[in-house]
Design a protein around this motif. Structure first.
Motif, PDB file in Angstrom:
ATOM      1  N   LYS A  97     -41.114 -10.036 -32.518  1.00 49.17           N
ATOM      2  CA  LYS A  97     -41.434  -9.379 -31.249  1.00 49.17           C
ATOM      3  C   LYS A  97     -42.566  -8.368 -31.366  1.00 49.17           C
ATOM      4  O   LYS A  97     -43.440  -8.288 -30.499  1.00 49.17           O
ATOM      5  CB  LYS A  97     -40.190  -8.698 -30.678  1.00 49.17           C
ATOM      6  N   GLU A 158     -34.898  -3.422 -20.542  1.00 51.77           N
ATOM      7  CA  GLU A 158     -36.268  -3.719 -20.124  1.00 51.77           C
ATOM      8  C   GLU A 158     -36.503  -5.215 -19.956  1.00 51.77           C
ATOM      9  O   GLU A 158     -37.259  -5.647 -19.073  1.00 51.77           O
ATOM     10  CB  GLU A 158     -37.275  -3.139 -21.116  1.00 51.77           C
ATOM     11  N   VAL A 159     -35.844  -6.052 -20.788  1.00 58.62           N
ATOM     12  CA  VAL A 159     -35.976  -7.505 -20.649  1.00 58.62           C
ATOM     13  C   VAL A 159     -35.301  -7.969 -19.366  1.00 58.62           C
ATOM     14  O   VAL A 159     -35.844  -8.789 -18.608  1.00 58.62           O
ATOM     15  CB  VAL A 159     -35.364  -8.227 -21.868  1.00 58.62           C
ATOM     16  N   GLU A 161     -34.764  -6.207 -16.621  1.00 57.39           N
ATOM     17  CA  GLU A 161     -35.541  -5.761 -15.462  1.00 57.39           C
ATOM     18  C   GLU A 161     -36.814  -6.583 -15.296  1.00 57.39           C
ATOM     19  O   GLU A 161     -37.238  -6.866 -14.174  1.00 57.39           O
ATOM     20  CB  GLU A 161     -35.883  -4.273 -15.605  1.00 57.39           C
ATOM     21  N   HIS A 162     -37.434  -6.968 -16.412  1.00 58.02           N
ATOM     22  CA  HIS A 162     -38.660  -7.769 -16.334  1.00 58.02           C
ATOM     23  C   HIS A 162     -38.370  -9.138 -15.721  1.00 58.02           C
ATOM     24  O   HIS A 162     -39.112  -9.595 -14.832  1.00 58.02           O
ATOM     25  CB  HIS A 162     -39.262  -7.948 -17.725  1.00 58.02           C
ATOM     26  N   TYR A 166     -40.059 -10.326 -12.010  1.00 55.62           N
ATOM     27  CA  TYR A 166     -40.987 -11.447 -11.869  1.00 55.62           C
ATOM     28  C   TYR A 166     -40.299 -12.744 -11.441  1.00 55.62           C
ATOM     29  O   TYR A 166     -40.908 -13.810 -11.467  1.00 55.62           O
ATOM     30  CB  TYR A 166     -41.743 -11.664 -13.175  1.00 55.62           C
ATOM     31  N   GLU A 279     -40.411 -11.153 -21.831  1.00 52.53           N
ATOM     32  CA  GLU A 279     -41.295 -10.113 -21.310  1.00 52.53           C
ATOM     33  C   GLU A 279     -42.758 -10.546 -21.289  1.00 52.53           C
ATOM     34  O   GLU A 279     -43.588  -9.900 -20.655  1.00 52.53           O
ATOM     35  CB  GLU A 279     -41.150  -8.841 -22.147  1.00 52.53           C
ATOM     36  N   ARG A 280     -43.096 -11.618 -21.974  1.00 51.06           N
ATOM     37  CA  ARG A 280     -44.472 -12.113 -22.009  1.00 51.06           C
ATOM     38  C   ARG A 280     -44.750 -13.105 -20.882  1.00 51.06           C
ATOM     39  O   ARG A 280     -45.858 -13.624 -20.780  1.00 51.06           O
ATOM     40  CB  ARG A 280     -44.740 -12.763 -23.364  1.00 51.06           C
ATOM     41  N   LYS A 282     -44.832 -13.974 -16.793  1.00 51.37           N
ATOM     42  CA  LYS A 282     -44.887 -13.377 -15.467  1.00 51.37           C
ATOM     43  C   LYS A 282     -44.773 -14.411 -14.355  1.00 51.37           C
ATOM     44  O   LYS A 282     -44.745 -14.059 -13.182  1.00 51.37           O
ATOM     45  CB  LYS A 282     -46.185 -12.580 -15.305  1.00 51.37           C
TER      46      LYS A 282
END
Length: 383
Positions: A97, A158-159, A161-162, A166, A279-280, A282
């Motif tokens: 990561k 954070e993952v 929420e991401h 998106y 997270e990469r 979108k």
């Protein structure tokens, strides 16, 4: 004069031992050599006890050029608490990561020094194996399940929420071959029995197209996206899918241990795919592309240490079995089920229309990552 041994006293308390040296030193007119002879120690030890502090000096080196910075050490501790990983998985996770290469032993020392608690779980011993792994032939026994990707308990905040921000796919559909651990994967934004029937049909058609001729037995749970515990619906599905040689076998209620193989694969999805790659992404297309690479990694390159695998990858296990099935079977395209439904609708019509006493099946060919309908084609299946 009866005096306790300096070395014996030092094992109990270094401070008391040095106090003893000072007392003997004072009683012998501050003679260093005589004090050392009486206590059986060196003159350097006497001078250290008399003129130095009573406590032991720190053994910490004055400089540690290879020592990790406190910021990096705190980061490792936070990642361990957040993910629940220990040193081996955490080392691999940091490399994949963040591109940070740290040895397992270093991470082990950091976790021990910072008293990071290890998560424990109860295991039952003496249980029988779910299958006779040594006699299983490839692509005969399968486990089918879905995974809710937006899981706060499994993913870092954070993952989670991401993926929510998106609008990435919410559900993962998996069928895994027990003999080789080969996986066939699809994704969707909702759970429904229409998608469940579609996914089973897609995988069954793919297997038959690549020369799988044995009966396909699929073990699944009683979720609403499948038969939902309905005997009538299960009978209907088995009757319709029997033309593809598929047999559905739901597990009894509260018997999740019978799905252990595919449940373990879901944990790997969290640790090696979602936590690193989600997270990469979108867009849904980026997500599906990375999901395809993850499925290919699983099937071709990732060794498995489960029963019957002996550290081999699914592809290596398949080659070792000397099966007559086409090796192209491993290139199953990772799909978004909503896209398939827009192109061809539900799959119920494939099993309900008769033509000349035979059942008409629609053939599909791979184009740009999706199945495209070939109009007017009839696929004759024999098994």
């Amino acid at each position: 004069m009866n005096i306790i041994s300096y070395h014996e006293l030092r094992k109990i308390s270094p401070q008391k031992a040095r106090e003893l040296v000072r007392k003997v030193f004072e009683s012998n007119n501050k003679n260093v050599s005589k004090t050392a002879k009486i206590l059986g120690v060196s003159r350097h030890t006497v001078r250290r006890a008399v003129y130095g502090p009573l406590e032991d000096k720190s053994k910490k080196p004055k400089s540690s050029p290879k020592k990790l910075s406190s910021e990096l050490e705190n980061f490792i501790v936070e990642e361990s608490k957040k993910t629940g990983f220990r040193y081996r998985r955490l080392s691999f996770y940091l490399l994949r990561k963040y591109g940070i290469k740290i040895s397992e032993n270093t991470i082990k020392s950091i976790l021990r020094r910072n008293s990071v608690a290890r998560k424990t779980k109860r295991t039952k011993k003496g249980e029988r194996s779910l299958y006779d792994y040594e006699t299983l032939i490839p692509f005969s026994e399968f486990q089918l399940d879905t995974k809710h990707l937006l899981d706060k308990e499994s993913l870092p905040k954070e993952v989670y929420e991401h993926m929510k921000r998106y609008n990435l796919p919410c559900y993962e559909w998996n069928i895994i071959d027990v003999a080789t651990r080969t996986r066939f994967t699809a994704y969707s934004y909702e759970l429904s029995s229409a998608f469940g029937f579609m996914f089973i049909s897609l995988v069954a058609l793919w297997l038959r197209t690549h020369n799988v001729r044995n009966i396909i037995k699929i073990r699944l749970d009683n979720g609403a996206e499948f038969c939902g515990g309905s005997e009538r619906k299960l009978k209907q599905w088995n009757e319709m899918l029997s033309f593809l040689g598929v047999e559905l076998n739901p597990i009894p209620p509260k018997a999740k241990h019978l799905m252990g193989i595919i449940e373990n694969s879901h944990r790997a999805d969290d640790e090696y795919f979602l936590m690193i790659h989600a997270e990469r992404c979108k867009t849904k297309d980026e997500f599906i592309q990375r999901a395809q690479k993850w499925q290919d990694t699983w099937n071709f390159f990732r060794p498995h240490n489960g029963k019957g695998m002996n550290g081999r990858t699914p592809f290596e296990k398949f080659i070792a079995s000397k099966s007559l099935v086409s090796s192209h079977i491993f290139q199953f395209p990772t799909l978004l089920l909503e896209d398939i439904m827009k192109k061809v609708g539900t799959f119920y019509s494939l099993f309900c229309n008769k033509f000349g006493g035979k059942y008409v099946f629609t053939t599909y060919r791979l184009k740009q990552g999706f199945f495209e309908v070939s109009q007017g084609a009839c696929l004759k299946l024999s098994f």
